[in-house]
Scaffold this active site. Structure first.
Site, PDB file in Angstrom:
ATOM      1  N   LYS A  88      22.488  29.099 -33.628  1.00  0.00           N
ATOM      2  CA  LYS A  88      21.512  27.902 -33.122  1.00  0.00           C
ATOM      3  C   LYS A  88      20.776  26.914 -33.843  1.00  0.00           C
ATOM      4  O   LYS A  88      20.519  25.918 -33.580  1.00  0.00           O
ATOM      5  CB  LYS A  88      20.611  28.753 -32.076  1.00  0.00           C
ATOM      6  CG  LYS A  88      21.624  29.297 -30.822  1.00  0.00           C
ATOM      7  CD  LYS A  88      20.488  29.612 -29.613  1.00  0.00           C
ATOM      8  CE  LYS A  88      21.285  29.762 -28.510  1.00  0.00           C
ATOM      9  NZ  LYS A  88      21.990  31.212 -28.738  1.00  0.00           N
ATOM     10  N   GLU A 110      14.554  23.988 -23.693  1.00  0.00           N
ATOM     11  CA  GLU A 110      14.491  25.169 -22.670  1.00  0.00           C
ATOM     12  C   GLU A 110      14.789  26.458 -23.493  1.00  0.00           C
ATOM     13  O   GLU A 110      15.632  26.325 -24.394  1.00  0.00           O
ATOM     14  CB  GLU A 110      15.523  24.903 -21.427  1.00  0.00           C
ATOM     15  CG  GLU A 110      17.152  25.252 -21.917  1.00  0.00           C
ATOM     16  CD  GLU A 110      17.634  24.326 -23.064  1.00  0.00           C
ATOM     17  OE1 GLU A 110      16.959  23.371 -23.336  1.00  0.00           O
ATOM     18  OE2 GLU A 110      18.567  24.773 -23.657  1.00  0.00           O
ATOM     19  N   SER A 375      28.133  34.887 -34.407  1.00  0.00           N
ATOM     20  CA  SER A 375      27.312  33.955 -34.452  1.00  0.00           C
ATOM     21  C   SER A 375      25.914  34.392 -34.638  1.00  0.00           C
ATOM     22  O   SER A 375      25.159  33.434 -34.791  1.00  0.00           O
ATOM     23  CB  SER A 375      27.424  33.755 -32.704  1.00  0.00           C
ATOM     24  OG  SER A 375      27.208  34.684 -32.030  1.00  0.00           O
TER      25      SER A 375
HETATM   26  C1  LIG Z   1      22.753  31.862 -27.858  1.00  0.00           C
HETATM   27  C2  LIG Z   1      23.837  32.653 -28.136  1.00  0.00           C
HETATM   28  C3  LIG Z   1      25.252  32.674 -28.007  1.00  0.00           C
HETATM   29  C4  LIG Z   1      25.626  32.051 -27.029  1.00  0.00           C
HETATM   30  O1  LIG Z   1      25.597  30.724 -26.990  1.00  0.00           O
HETATM   31  P1  LIG Z   1      26.727  29.449 -27.282  1.00  0.00           P
HETATM   32  O2  LIG Z   1      26.243  28.495 -26.949  1.00  0.00           O
HETATM   33  O3  LIG Z   1      27.843  30.106 -26.222  1.00  0.00           O
HETATM   34  O4  LIG Z   1      27.191  29.804 -28.678  1.00  0.00           O
HETATM   35  C5  LIG Z   1      26.095  33.357 -28.805  1.00  0.00           C
HETATM   36  N1  LIG Z   1      25.425  34.220 -30.088  1.00  0.00           N
HETATM   37  C6  LIG Z   1      24.313  34.321 -30.250  1.00  0.00           C
HETATM   38  C7  LIG Z   1      23.872  35.014 -31.583  1.00  0.00           C
HETATM   39  C8  LIG Z   1      23.307  33.479 -29.748  1.00  0.00           C
HETATM   40  O5  LIG Z   1      22.135  33.436 -30.043  1.00  0.00           O
END
Ligand SMILES: *Cc1c(COP(=O)(O)O)cnc(C)c1O
Length: 404
Positions: A88, A110, A375
């Protein structure tokens, strides 16, 4: 083509907003289009990405995990090693730099689970910008550690008490603030969704992930790339450079939660989602019998969004991106598996992608390669994972900590 046609990806996307929000969105669109082609902006982003975020993040060959599963070679893109622990921050940094360039000193955002709030607050501290985070009262109660860190980074967290007091109400409140204050204020939206130009802009800032993968796999043939999908920002950034090609297979994994009954999951792309316009854009949304946004469930706070980014909706409909589901239980099993076999702590969101790799790898031969986008890392999930895996010890630890 990997960018919208006047805000639309096929039938999805657009700018369905109240009149007052048209001019800030148009202003943002031109500012972004100029910045994206400006080498000065690009090099400022690259420098901060390197020194502040810690990019490039590594691409790890997960040899022990691959061997244990017996099939394709699994590679893992370690976005969890980015500063603040997830992808993010890439988007927060890009939009933060853009806001500065536009002369906006005040940032609003948000947040639901709080991960986007933490990334935004951190970037604002880094860049010297005022930061206001709108967050539902229910989420503030549930996500105390993230609220704590947002405040340490100097953000003001504003509780939202309207509606269900969760993410969608926080978005509405942020939009209201923006409509009043856009002269001084940038709305830093957290995923590849919302009205145009956000889906294009967020994808571009997140495409740093996919571009690094392209570089890191130069001489390697890749069979499949797998990412979890909440709103779609990590998936779109990871897939971005590969969308125009026929290969590799691109696979998005949605939150299967506890089952297929409405309210028990957040799977939109298996026919459960209906085409609708919600919060400024057209896409697939989970709706109830009255056409209201449905409650959803996932063990991972980042994957329980009822809608999906418009570009992913389009790519899913066209068949370029395949969609799969992974349950809460399978995600937790994947956290355990990668911890044990690779010494990696997957975020519960990312563990959905990891779990699907565990399903796919054994069906492929050893010479094939698949890449999982991790992610984020899962330290933040300890309140959920420790309870799910070792409840008694975790509760007695919390009781002991609560003694003054
Ligand atoms: C917020 C988040 C997501 C999901 O959001 P996307 O916009 O679909 O990427 C996925 N993995 C992590 C670690 C997150 O913090």
């Amino acid at each position: 083509m990997n960018t919208s046609d006047n805000g639309f990806f096929g039938e999805f996307g657009g700018m369905y907003v109240a009149e007052v929000l048209r001019s800030p969105l148009e202003e943002l669109k031109s500012a972004f289009n100029e910045a994206k082609d400006d080498p000065v902006f690009q090099s400022a982003f690259a420098e901060e990405a390197k020194t502040y975020i810690g990019r490039p993040t590594p691409l790890l060959h997960a040899k022990r995990a691959s061997k244990a599963l017996g099939g394709a070679q699994i590679y893992i893109k370690l976005e969890g090693l980015a500063n603040t622990g997830a992808h993010k921050i890439n988007n927060a940094l890009g939009q933060g730099l853009l806001a500065k360039r536009m002369g906006k000193r005040r940032i609003i955002a948000e947040t639901g689970a709080g991960q986007h709030g933490v990334a935004t607050a951190a970037v604002c501290a880094r860049l010297g910008l005022e930061c206001i985070i709108y967050m539902g009262e229910v989420d503030i109660k549930r996500q105390h550690p993230n609220v704590f860190w947002m405040e340490q980074y100097g953000a003001t967290v504003v509780p939202v008490s309207s509606g269900s007091r969760t993410l969608k109400d926080a978005v509405n409140e942020a939009l209201r603030d923006w409509a009043r204050n856009y002269d001084t204020t940038h709305y830093l939206l957290g995923s590849a969704l919302g009205p145009t130009p956000y889906p294009d802009m967020v994808r571009e800032f997140q495409s740093v992930i996919g571009n690094e993968v392209l570089e890191q796999t130069r001489d390697l043939e890749i069979e499949a790339m797998i990412a979890c999908v909440g709103g779609g920002s990590n998936a779109m950034g990871f897939f971005s450079p590969f969308i125009g090609e026929k290969r590799p297979r691109l696979i998005g994994v949605e939150a299967g939660g506890n089952g297929i009954a409405p309210g028990e999951h957040a799977v939109r792309m298996d026919g459960s989602g209906a085409v609708s316009v919600v919060q400024g854009y057209k896409s697939y949304f989970l709706l109830d019998g009255e056409g209201q946004v449905q409650n959803t469930h996932s063990v991972s706070a980042g994957l329980d969004y009822p809608g999906i980014g418009p570009q992913l909706a389009h790519l899913g409909k066209e068949g370029r991106v395949e969609f799969e589901r992974v349950s809460d239980e399978q995600a937790i099993d994947a956290v355990k598996f990668f911890a044990r076999n690779e010494g990696l702590c997957f975020a519960l969101e990312s563990a959905h992608a990891g779990a699907y790799a565990m399903r796919l790898a054994p069906t492929l031969t050893e010479d094939k390669r698949i890449i999982v986008n991790m992610s984020g890392r899962g330290d933040k999930d300890i309140f959920i994972t420790a309870r799910a895996i070792d409840e008694d010890n975790w509760i007695s630890f919390l009781e002991q900590e609560a003694v003054r």
